[in-house]
Design an enzyme around this catalytic site. Structure first.
Site, short mmCIF file in Angstrom:
data_model
loop_
_atom_site.label_atom_id
_atom_site.label_comp_id
_atom_site.label_asym_id
_atom_site.label_seq_id
_atom_site.Cartn_x
_atom_site.Cartn_y
_atom_site.Cartn_z
N ARG A 1 0.84 -1.21 0.00
CA ARG A 1 0.00 0.00 0.00
C ARG A 1 0.87 1.25 0.00
O ARG A 1 1.89 1.31 0.69
CB ARG A 1 -0.94 0.00 1.21
CG ARG A 1 -1.87 -1.18 1.18
CD ARG A 1 -3.13 -1.02 2.01
NE ARG A 1 -3.86 -2.30 1.97
CZ ARG A 1 -4.61 -2.70 0.95
NH1 ARG A 1 -4.79 -1.91 -0.09
NH2 ARG A 1 -5.21 -3.88 0.96
N HIS B 1 7.62 1.40 -10.49
CA HIS B 1 6.40 1.04 -9.77
C HIS B 1 5.21 1.44 -10.61
O HIS B 1 5.23 2.46 -11.29
CB HIS B 1 6.33 1.69 -8.38
CG HIS B 1 6.61 3.16 -8.36
ND1 HIS B 1 7.88 3.67 -8.51
CD2 HIS B 1 5.79 4.23 -8.20
CE1 HIS B 1 7.84 4.99 -8.44
NE2 HIS B 1 6.58 5.37 -8.27
P1 DGP Z 1 6.09 8.41 -7.84
O1 DGP Z 1 5.86 9.90 -7.89
O2 DGP Z 1 5.34 7.73 -8.94
O3 DGP Z 1 7.56 8.06 -7.80
O4 DGP Z 1 5.39 7.91 -6.51
C1 DGP Z 1 6.07 7.42 -5.38
C2 DGP Z 1 5.02 6.94 -4.40
O5 DGP Z 1 5.67 6.26 -3.35
C3 DGP Z 1 4.19 8.05 -3.76
O6 DGP Z 1 2.80 7.84 -4.09
C4 DGP Z 1 4.41 7.87 -2.26
C5 DGP Z 1 5.00 6.50 -2.14
N1 DGP Z 1 5.96 6.33 -1.08
C6 DGP Z 1 7.05 7.12 -0.84
N2 DGP Z 1 7.75 6.63 0.20
C7 DGP Z 1 7.10 5.50 0.60
C8 DGP Z 1 7.36 4.54 1.63
O7 DGP Z 1 8.32 4.61 2.40
N3 DGP Z 1 6.45 3.52 1.75
C9 DGP Z 1 5.37 3.39 0.91
N4 DGP Z 1 4.55 2.36 1.11
N5 DGP Z 1 5.11 4.29 -0.06
C10 DGP Z 1 5.98 5.32 -0.21
#
Ligand code: DGP
Length: 125
Positions: free
Chosen positions: A32, A108
């Site tokens: 998530r 991702h």
């Molecule tokens: P992008 O802009 O597509 O690189 O989105 C990165 C996403 O990753 C953003 O929606 C927030 C998420 N994110 C950042 N740090 C963490 C983390 O430590 N854990 C999780 N589960 N999500 C994270």
């Protein structure tokens, strides 16, 4: 751009940072998003060191490519948002590079659903 093994998702894959896993197999982890933008907001990542979709499509093995595509569908069905399994729909987003506003440099795909997601693109910031 070369792969930075200190990125946050590399740390998640090494178990250095906790995550809320919803799906895992030999090649894929799905968890998530920490900052969900919809009732369903799951990130699906390959376990291999790929920066972005184009890097993955060029350099991943056939087994990794197939596992990744299958996993995205499995997670959509598991989360109840798959329209072919009775759900109300979802959007896939995969940001790459500066113009794509990619924050984490490990491939991702965001699966976003559970609400109407609006038109495809916002205006530039
Ligand atoms: P992008 O802009 O597509 O690189 O989105 C990165 C996403 O990753 C953003 O929606 C927030 C998420 N994110 C950042 N740090 C963490 C983390 O430590 N854990 C999780 N589960 N999500 C994270």
């Amino acid at each position: 751009m070369s792969y930075d093994d200190q990125n946050i998702f590399a740390k998640i894959l090494r178990g250095e940072i906790p995550n809320d896993t919803v799906y895992e197999d030999d090649h894929v982890l799905a968890f998530r998003d920490l900052y969900p933008q919809a009732p369903t907001h799951v990130l699906v990542i390959p376990k291999g060191p790929y920066v972005s979709f184009d890097d993955f499509s060029e350099n991943a093995s056939d087994a990794e490519l197939v596992a990744y595509m299958r996993a995205i569908g499995k997670v959509a069905r598991q989360e109840g948002v798959s329209p072919v399994a009775g759900g109300n729909g979802f959007r896939l987003i995969s940001n790459a590079g500066e113009d794509g506003v990619q924050e984490v440099p490990h491939l991702h795909v965001h699966i976003v659903g559970g609400r109407r997601t609006g038109r495809m693109l916002a205006k530039a910031e």
